[in-house]
Design an enzyme around this catalytic site. Sequence first.
Site, PDB file in Angstrom:
ATOM      1  N   SER A  10       3.530   0.204  91.935  1.00 50.98           N
ATOM      2  CA  SER A  10       3.023   0.665  90.436  1.00 50.98           C
ATOM      3  C   SER A  10       4.274   0.037  89.412  1.00 50.98           C
ATOM      4  CB  SER A  10       3.278   2.125  90.469  1.00 50.98           C
ATOM      5  OG  SER A  10       3.371   2.664  88.832  1.00 50.98           O
TER       6      SER A  10
ATOM      7  N   TYR B 224       6.228  10.730  92.813  1.00 48.03           N
ATOM      8  CA  TYR B 224       5.414   9.242  92.595  1.00 48.03           C
ATOM      9  C   TYR B 224       6.095   8.177  92.341  1.00 48.03           C
ATOM     10  CZ  TYR B 224       1.440   6.095  90.934  1.00 48.03           C
ATOM     11  OH  TYR B 224       0.690   5.276  90.731  1.00 48.03           O
TER      12      TYR B 224
END
Length: 282
Positions: free
Chosen positions: A156, A170
């Site tokens: 990401s 995350y």
Amino acid sequence: MPGRLAHKAALVTGAASGIGLESSILFAQEGANVLLVDVNLEAAKKAANRVLEKYPNVKAIAFKADVGKEEEVKAAVDTAVKEFGRLDIMFNNAGIMHPADDNALNTEEKIWDLTMQINVKGVWWGSKYAILAMRENPTDEAKGLHTGGSIINTASFVASMGAATPQLAYTASKGAVLAMSRELAMVHAREGIRVNTISPGPLKTPLLMDFLNTAEKRDRRMVHLPMGRFGEAVEIAKAALFLGSDESSYMTGIDMKVDGGLTSAYVTPTGEPVLPPPSSLI
């Protein structure tokens, strides 16, 4: 003319929706047999049927697995090899972003552990069993098939950037995916096993849209996007197709940022963005 993935076999996790589904469709379009792995079997079956409706000349098989459980990841890889005779592409795409994920003060340990179990251990186990399978791939010079293969891990943009809208577990998990993938790439480079990551920017997928569940949350992000829009899952799938194909044969250990320019931005452009994305992407 044969497709870019003709005769290849692929396994995609998180395949029932979003990036995983769009990648499965593109892989099949280019000639690959695909094992669509998801924790939701019924959704995976619907996705596999959607692939077969479009491309009946390939195999598309649904398989239930929780990537947070090593034995289920191994079973998925074993099934791909059994059904297709080999594994050429492993797309470790499954991941979670828990709505209770917050900052260091407020994130509960159980949320941290769950996120790491799926986002980090799932990628580790997927890579581990893919490497073992790819070492055994039979060579077929006529079809351009060899030992080795391509492992693609979904990271990401938050692995490279900080944010004042915290999702600490995350963010940490995706940083781990990035670092782990670089090391895997170096360790296995001489085996013909390539390991690369894709770092998507914010996407218009259920995973993120469920997290950004108010206009305020969405607008807070949009101001930082140079292209003025969230990305589409199919735009990430096209990057996965490139990394899975022989077109990227001299690329390993790289992080492909597909983020609308986000990680390159200091001050974003003004003016109206071109919306929606080009119709050819949909």
